[in-house]
Scaffold this active site. Structure first.
Site, PDB file in Angstrom:
ATOM      1  N   GLU A   1      31.293  -6.608  15.509  1.00  0.00           N
ATOM      2  CA  GLU A   1      32.021  -6.631  14.252  1.00  0.00           C
ATOM      3  C   GLU A   1      31.790  -5.305  13.536  1.00  0.00           C
ATOM      4  O   GLU A   1      30.727  -4.685  13.683  1.00  0.00           O
ATOM      5  CB  GLU A   1      31.545  -7.790  13.361  1.00  0.00           C
TER       6      GLU A   1
ATOM      7  N   ASP B   1      48.008 -22.582  20.560  1.00  0.00           N
ATOM      8  CA  ASP B   1      47.115 -22.553  19.402  1.00  0.00           C
ATOM      9  C   ASP B   1      47.293 -21.265  18.600  1.00  0.00           C
ATOM     10  O   ASP B   1      47.270 -21.267  17.364  1.00  0.00           O
ATOM     11  CB  ASP B   1      45.658 -22.684  19.864  1.00  0.00           C
TER      12      ASP B   1
END
Length: 311
Positions: free
Chosen positions: A229, A254
């Site tokens: 991240e 999804d």
């Protein structure tokens, strides 16, 4: 007018067809409307062919998911050719209706009408495509970092990846209004063209091609892996949980639901510009990588995807 002048000799599943059609509507509205009407008749003919095949007994030594997939693609091409060479008359009726709604100056009204009709037909059309059998998954994902795929050229790996995911991408495209090849590019970025798909500790695939995390709202299976991240532009290794799906079809379904139902991504729905699609994803906070939009745009507009689709 010859069929080649109407552009019907191109590949039936060419993802650039819709973009080219909108451009034609702006440049030459009358010809654009004729092309659009002909394409819609081809789609209707294809639905008729599919219904007839569904009514047959099928089976046999050569019957398989792969053979049914390529038969469906062949039917699309055949239907497109029949609409050009032996039309049933639907195209003429559609052309008259669109011409009445068309702005003489720009064809914008016709373009919006075409979008609505195309969306309706595609929602039926995509559901009738046979699903491709998922291929062998790639190597274990080392860090979970979305890999920026090379756009220097195509490869058997890129072609194989597109073959595996294209039918599922068309289904998600019908839900989101985003061109299927944009969604293929996004899955290619997140999974390194399928080579770095997220895997469980035992090596089993997650089929999670979009790096969708398993938050508190997720009740299905998940897997924890190390990823990266960016915080204030600095990359940091972290552990995170990601959703696990039963198939690529479920993963794309999804993903389509995520984009279409979450208000956070409302600005992405219906995007037709690849670079803006990439920027909108980053602005909505899909990923923390400050270069995410640039990486995705390079794949969408790059040679590797174009050649893989053409192949």
């Amino acid at each position: 007018m010859k069929s080649t002048e109407l552009g019907v000799q191109r590949l039936a599943i060419d993802p650039a067809a819709a973009v080219d059609l909108r451009a034609k509507l702006r440049q030459d509205p009358q010809t654009g409307v004729k092309q659009a009407a002909q394409q819609f008749e081809g789609m209707l003919l294809n639905l008729m062919l599919k219904s007839m095949r569904d009514a047959s007994s099928g089976g046999g030594l050569l019957d398989s998911e792969q053979s049914r997939f390529f038969t469906a693609i062949g039917d699309q091409q055949l239907a497109q050719g029949l609409a050009a060479q032996a039309p049933l008359g639907f195209a003429g009726l559609i052309e008259k209706q669109l011409s009445r709604q068309m702005s003489p100056a720009t064809g914008d009204t016709a373009s919006s009408t075409i979008d609505a009709l195309q969306q309706s037909l595609l929602s039926q059309y995509s559901r009738r495509l046979p699903a491709a059998t998922p291929g062998t998954a790639g190597a274990q994902r080392a860090t979970g970092v979305p890999a920026a795929a090379s756009t220097a050229g195509t490869s058997p790996g890129a072609r194989g990846f597109v073959d595996r995911v294209w039918p599922h991408a068309t289904e998600a495209a019908a839900v989101t209004g985003v061109p299927a090849h944009f969604l293929v590019a996004h899955s290619a970025l997140e999974s390194g063209w399928g080579k770095h798909e997220i895997r469980a500790a035992d090596g089993s695939p997650s089929f999670n091609l979009f790096g969708v995390k398993a938050g508190r709202s997720w009740s299905g299976p998940s897997v924890e892996v190390q990823t990266t991240e960016f915080v204030n532009g600095e990359a940091r290794p972290v552990r995170a949980r990601f959703r696990v799906y039963a198939s690529y079809s479920e993963a794309f379904r999804d993903y389509g639901t995520l984009l279409s139902k979450n208000p956070r991504f409302s600005g992405i729905i219906g995007q037709q510009d690849g670079t803006q699609f990439a920027r909108s994803l980053q602005q909505a906070g899909y990923a923390t990588d400050p270069m995410y939009a640039d990486k995705l745009a390079r794949i969408i507009n790059g040679k590797a995807l174009r050649q893989a689709l053409a192949a």
